[in-house]
Write a protein that holds these residues in place. Sequence first.
Motif, PDB file in Angstrom:
ATOM      1  N   LYS A  22      15.195 -11.209 -12.290  1.00  0.00           N
ATOM      2  CA  LYS A  22      16.426 -10.631 -12.849  1.00  0.00           C
ATOM      3  C   LYS A  22      17.412 -11.746 -13.206  1.00  0.00           C
ATOM      4  O   LYS A  22      17.432 -12.800 -12.564  1.00  0.00           O
ATOM      5  CB  LYS A  22      17.058  -9.670 -11.845  1.00  0.00           C
ATOM      6  N   MET A  30       9.351 -17.080  -3.684  1.00  0.00           N
ATOM      7  CA  MET A  30       9.337 -15.993  -4.669  1.00  0.00           C
ATOM      8  C   MET A  30      10.276 -16.319  -5.823  1.00  0.00           C
ATOM      9  O   MET A  30      11.359 -16.859  -5.612  1.00  0.00           O
ATOM     10  CB  MET A  30       9.789 -14.675  -4.018  1.00  0.00           C
ATOM     11  N   SER A  31       9.850 -15.973  -7.026  1.00  0.00           N
ATOM     12  CA  SER A  31      10.715 -16.122  -8.196  1.00  0.00           C
ATOM     13  C   SER A  31      11.537 -14.847  -8.372  1.00  0.00           C
ATOM     14  O   SER A  31      11.019 -13.747  -8.188  1.00  0.00           O
ATOM     15  CB  SER A  31       9.886 -16.354  -9.456  1.00  0.00           C
ATOM     16  N   ILE A  32      12.811 -15.009  -8.695  1.00  0.00           N
ATOM     17  CA  ILE A  32      13.675 -13.866  -8.993  1.00  0.00           C
ATOM     18  C   ILE A  32      13.727 -13.723 -10.507  1.00  0.00           C
ATOM     19  O   ILE A  32      14.232 -14.597 -11.206  1.00  0.00           O
ATOM     20  CB  ILE A  32      15.086 -14.074  -8.419  1.00  0.00           C
ATOM     21  N   GLU A  81      17.289  -8.801   1.221  1.00  0.00           N
ATOM     22  CA  GLU A  81      16.886  -7.412   1.415  1.00  0.00           C
ATOM     23  C   GLU A  81      17.927  -6.619   2.196  1.00  0.00           C
ATOM     24  O   GLU A  81      18.125  -5.432   1.954  1.00  0.00           O
ATOM     25  CB  GLU A  81      15.537  -7.351   2.140  1.00  0.00           C
ATOM     26  N   SER A 129      21.033 -10.194  -6.396  1.00  0.00           N
ATOM     27  CA  SER A 129      19.880  -9.315  -6.399  1.00  0.00           C
ATOM     28  C   SER A 129      19.377  -8.957  -5.010  1.00  0.00           C
ATOM     29  O   SER A 129      19.482  -9.733  -4.057  1.00  0.00           O
ATOM     30  CB  SER A 129      18.744  -9.981  -7.185  1.00  0.00           C
ATOM     31  N   ARG A 130      18.801  -7.781  -4.892  1.00  0.00           N
ATOM     32  CA  ARG A 130      18.133  -7.331  -3.674  1.00  0.00           C
ATOM     33  C   ARG A 130      16.924  -8.219  -3.369  1.00  0.00           C
ATOM     34  O   ARG A 130      16.496  -8.333  -2.239  1.00  0.00           O
ATOM     35  CB  ARG A 130      17.707  -5.908  -3.932  1.00  0.00           C
ATOM     36  N   GLU A 131      16.385  -8.876  -4.410  1.00  0.00           N
ATOM     37  CA  GLU A 131      15.261  -9.792  -4.208  1.00  0.00           C
ATOM     38  C   GLU A 131      15.692 -11.010  -3.390  1.00  0.00           C
ATOM     39  O   GLU A 131      14.900 -11.562  -2.620  1.00  0.00           O
ATOM     40  CB  GLU A 131      14.709 -10.242  -5.557  1.00  0.00           C
ATOM     41  N   ALA A 132      16.931 -11.433  -3.581  1.00  0.00           N
ATOM     42  CA  ALA A 132      17.423 -12.590  -2.840  1.00  0.00           C
ATOM     43  C   ALA A 132      17.734 -12.248  -1.391  1.00  0.00           C
ATOM     44  O   ALA A 132      17.572 -13.076  -0.491  1.00  0.00           O
ATOM     45  CB  ALA A 132      18.675 -13.156  -3.512  1.00  0.00           C
ATOM     46  N   LYS A 180      20.825 -13.586  -9.882  1.00  0.00           N
ATOM     47  CA  LYS A 180      19.924 -14.131  -8.862  1.00  0.00           C
ATOM     48  C   LYS A 180      20.390 -13.839  -7.439  1.00  0.00           C
ATOM     49  O   LYS A 180      19.733 -13.142  -6.679  1.00  0.00           O
ATOM     50  CB  LYS A 180      19.779 -15.647  -9.055  1.00  0.00           C
ATOM     51  N   SER A 188      21.131  -4.337  -5.730  1.00  0.00           N
ATOM     52  CA  SER A 188      21.901  -5.408  -5.099  1.00  0.00           C
ATOM     53  C   SER A 188      22.164  -5.125  -3.624  1.00  0.00           C
ATOM     54  O   SER A 188      22.178  -3.973  -3.189  1.00  0.00           O
ATOM     55  CB  SER A 188      23.238  -5.584  -5.835  1.00  0.00           C
ATOM     56  N   HIS A 189      22.387  -6.198  -2.888  1.00  0.00           N
ATOM     57  CA  HIS A 189      22.727  -6.083  -1.467  1.00  0.00           C
ATOM     58  C   HIS A 189      24.233  -5.970  -1.245  1.00  0.00           C
ATOM     59  O   HIS A 189      24.684  -5.763  -0.118  1.00  0.00           O
ATOM     60  CB  HIS A 189      22.199  -7.303  -0.706  1.00  0.00           C
TER      61      HIS A 189
END
Length: 336
Positions: free
Chosen positions: A67, A63-65, A78, A73-76, A70, A262-263
């Motif tokens: 934002k 997956m590309s982040i 969960e 991010s919550r994308e990096a 990086k 963010s995590h």
Amino acid sequence: MIVVMKLDASSKEVAAVQSRLESLGFKIHPIQGVKRLVLGAVGDRKVANSLNLESYPGVEKVMSIMKPYKMVSREAKEEDTVVKVGDVEIGGSKVVTMCGPCAVENEEQMVQIARAVKAAGGKILRGGAFKPRTSPYAFQGLEEEGLKMLARAREETGLPVVTEVINTQDVELVANYADMLQIGSRNMQNYSLLKAVGMTGKPVLLKRGLSATIEEWLMSAEYILAEENYNVVLCERGIRTFETYTRNTLDLSAVPLIKSLSHLPIVVDPSHATGMWKLVAPLAKAAVAAGADGLLIEAHPCPSEALCDGEQSLSPKNLQRLVAELKPFLKAVGRA
């Protein structure tokens, strides 16, 4: 981008993917979650788009982040990050209170307030040995002597210590004494300092800048994570607005917003946010209700005699009252 490995991916399969990315100039940040391993890869986007990593054994998806931040991010990641300061966990099921004076004044003061903090249920002792002040004539802190006093208070009570570092040349010194390094609001965008504290591997408490946007704040955290230090706790301490009745304006909307973006765990400092001790308790309760993982509260054995920020500091009695009053709010949000 992030490379999500399968649940049953072997160490050999992970190493193969990591080796391939590193050979192309990517910097790899392994993120170990509860269920699976994620490889955060920072590098050339064009090269990333040309790779076919999904075909590698053990890879579930790539997956590309999008934002700019990086690794934060919550994308990096969960799952919520839990940061350990000594034996204390920030970001877990418990709301952590970090209390103590704005400035370390003498050993008797620090030991006295440390005992009061522990008696009230506080988990981390705060205190400033290095003090960046608006006026060059204001008390600037006791520096290394202050650090020694903090260490003495820790020895007396067992409470881990968080204290501010303001210069890159002092990072090693402060890290030798402190369990957690604080970056104050004035230094949120001091990138050399962010890199230096990142390289220590010590937990970092990163305060929001006086007029910083959420994105600027998260980008500052990214500097620390880019040094492979993932032990970052964000601290909302109020921002500068047109209002003059309070020292700053506490932005409680930042708490649930950070949680979605963010995590990283986030704590709130109601003392600096208002500059008034009577407002600390209601805003601390509001912060807990908003989902904060902790509170950073100024406390002093005798606030009227404090060398720094006495007007916003709680007495030991008021601190104990606040912690007791927080219990129903904690129960309401399912926290301890």
